[in-house]
Structure formats: structure tokens, C-alpha cells
Write an enzyme that holds these catalytic residues in place. Structure first.
Site, short mmCIF file in Angstrom:
data_model
loop_
_atom_site.label_atom_id
_atom_site.label_comp_id
_atom_site.label_asym_id
_atom_site.label_seq_id
_atom_site.Cartn_x
_atom_site.Cartn_y
_atom_site.Cartn_z
N ARG A 72 44.59 25.22 14.95
CA ARG A 72 44.00 25.12 13.60
C ARG A 72 44.91 24.28 12.70
O ARG A 72 44.42 23.45 11.94
CB ARG A 72 43.79 26.52 13.00
CG ARG A 72 42.59 27.25 13.57
CD ARG A 72 42.37 28.59 12.90
NE ARG A 72 41.81 28.45 11.56
CZ ARG A 72 41.70 29.44 10.69
NH1 ARG A 72 42.12 30.65 11.01
NH2 ARG A 72 41.17 29.24 9.49
N CYS A 76 47.95 30.96 5.10
CA CYS A 76 47.18 31.01 6.35
C CYS A 76 45.81 30.42 6.05
O CYS A 76 45.72 29.36 5.43
CB CYS A 76 47.09 32.45 6.85
SG CYS A 76 46.50 33.62 5.59
#
Length: 273
Positions: free
Chosen positions: A180, A239
Site C-alpha cells: 500500500r 496509516c
């Protein structure tokens, strides 16, 4: 004396009958409540990330899981039967890496002293034959009285992060998995990639092969090397939506570091702007 932020299953068994103990199940996912009702640790109350630990509006402003108003969260604690003397133990089904650590961070940020996350989470507890229940549970409601009227742990906002991207004194830490971070895959947010100049330290690095937290000594060594002598005030953790980043903040607290800044909006806010 500072409370160890991690509790092991044998320690939880020893205090399982304490009248001040409050256990919370903070698993997430589309069937989280139903899965909780089928099976959870005995006496654990279900906590909903989306409604109890966030006030979700426009992800462009604050990301997918912005913090609730401080006063609303205080009311939520009272609803859950938590008072200032409660021994709070939190778990989830992702080794604390999902909303378990977020709830821990929020309780620390209102000044609650005695809050710990269960090492290994639901699966490890079940493997160790911790007593389970089904259905719904609750504790008698109370009034939570905080000494503060705003969050007490360090945070930054999108403008601060923008400034940090242009300042070599800052360290921006992205705790998402490498794929990611690298923009190879993005299962949740609209755009793949990462914040400019952010460095990747996946939260999974906090755990050993059994899904338990590495020792404080190992974590201390790994993060000391990564931080390169930067002050905690110069470090920003994020995050996808300000939830999993708390797992790394929990690991840092466990290892004896000062808790650095949390960017709650995280990639979900940044990528929409």
C-alpha cells in the site's frame, strides 16, 4: 508507576474477577457485531469503531475515522461503565492492530491511567482456553470524570503534515503494509501511494511469528535505529485512517519511548486533498 500498556493472557486470567475490570472487544469488519455475539471473551463489551471511536462525516475533512468530540467520547466511556478507577483491557481480532490500539490511544489521551491491550488478541486468548461467552454483555453505566477537556496525546493535522513533507527535521512514518505504501495496491482509499517523504515501517514489524508483540528490548532497538536520534515531537505516525497507526504508538509506549504525533486523517484524508 507507569502502567505496562500490554497485558498477557495469564495476567488477565489472574485479574478476571476484579470488580474494577472492564474488558472490551473492538473487532471490526462488516459482521463485527454478529461475530462478537457468537463468541467473545467472557464479560467483554462490544465497541464499534465507526460509532463509538469516531464521528464519520466527509473523509476529505479528517479522513475515514476522525476522532469524536472529546465530550462525546467521555459520555461513551460512562455508557460503557468505565470510571477513573476502572482496569480497562482491550482486545480485537487483529493482534491489537485494528481498533484495539485506537481505543487504547483514546483512553490514554483522556488521561486514563489503567488501560492495557491484550497480547495476541482474541485468537490467542481462545487458543489459551480463556473463558468465552456469547450474546451481548454490559456493565452498569457511570459518569466518567476527566481532568481535561481535550485530547492529551500529541496530534498533527493536514497542514502540519504538509509542512513536515518539506522539512528534513521531521520524520513521517507510514505504518501500512509495503504494497500500500508503494502504491502497488490500495484496497480501501480512492488513490494509491503515500505522503511525500514518508518512510515505511509496517505495523506488522511490531509482532513476532505468533502474532505477539516483540519484546520491549527488540522494539527499542529497531525503532531507535529507525528514528536516527529524532525527537518524538518531530515524528508523525499515520496509516490509512488513524487507526492502525495507534498499534505502532502502542508498541513505542511498550518499548519506553515518548509517544510521538498521530495524524488521525492519515492517507484517507491526504489522498482526497
Amino acid at each position: 508507576m507507569k502502567t505496562n500498556p500490554i497485558i498477557n493472557i495469564d495476567e488477565l486470567l489472574q485479574i478476571s474477577n476484579h470488580p474494577q475490570l472492564r474488558i472490551f472487544d473492538v473487532r471490526t469488519g462488516p459482521n463485527a457485531k454478529e461475530d462478537y455475539q457468537k463468541k467473545h471473551l467472557k464479560h467483554a463489551i462490544f465497541v464499534d469503531l465507526n460509532t463509538d471511536l469516531a464521528e464519520i462525516e466527509d473523509p476529505k475533512i479528517g479522513g475515514r475515522h476522525p476522532l469524536p468530540a472529546f465530550s462525546n467520547f467521555i459520555k461513551t466511556l460512562g455508557k460503557f461503565g468505565i470510571d477513573k478507577d476502572s482496569e480497562v483491557v482491550i482486545y480485537d481480532d487483529k493482534n491489537g492492530a485494528n481498533a484495539g490500539a485506537r481505543f487504547w490511544w483514546m483512553l490514554k489521551a483522556v488521561g486514563h491511567k489503567n488501560v492495557r491491550v491484550l497480547n495476541g488478541g482474541l485468537q490467542f486468548a481462545e487458543n489459551q482456553n480463556y473463558p468465552l461467552s456469547s450474546g451481548n454483555e454490559n456493565y452498569p453505566g457511570t459518569d466518567y470524570v476527566s481532568d481535561f477537556n481535550d485530547w492529551q496525546l500529541p496530534q498533527v493535522w493536514i497542514d502540519d503534515v504538509k509542512t513536515a513533507t518539506e522539512n528534513s527535521d521531521n520524520l513521517i512514518v507510514d505504518v501500512r503494509e509495503a504494497q500500500r505504501y508503494q502504491g502497488i495496491t490500495e484496497p480501501i482509499d480512492l488513490v494509491a501511494g503515500h505522503i511525500p517523504n514518508a518512510e515505511n515501517f509496517p505495523f506488522s514489524e511490531n509482532l513476532d511469528e505468533n502474532g505477539l508483540f516483540k519484546s520491549p528490548e527488540i522494539l527499542k532497538e529497531k525503532y531507535t535505529e529507525f528514528f536516527k536520534n529524532k525527537d518524538s515531537k518531530e515524528i508523525i505516525f499515520h496509516c490509512g485512517s488513524g487507526v492502525t497507526a495507534c498499534h505502532s504508538l502502542l508498541a513505542l509506549d511498550y518499548a519506553g519511548f515518548e509517544i510521538p504525533n498521530l495524524y488521525v486523517g492519515s492517507w484517507s484524508e491526504w489522498s482526497r486533498n
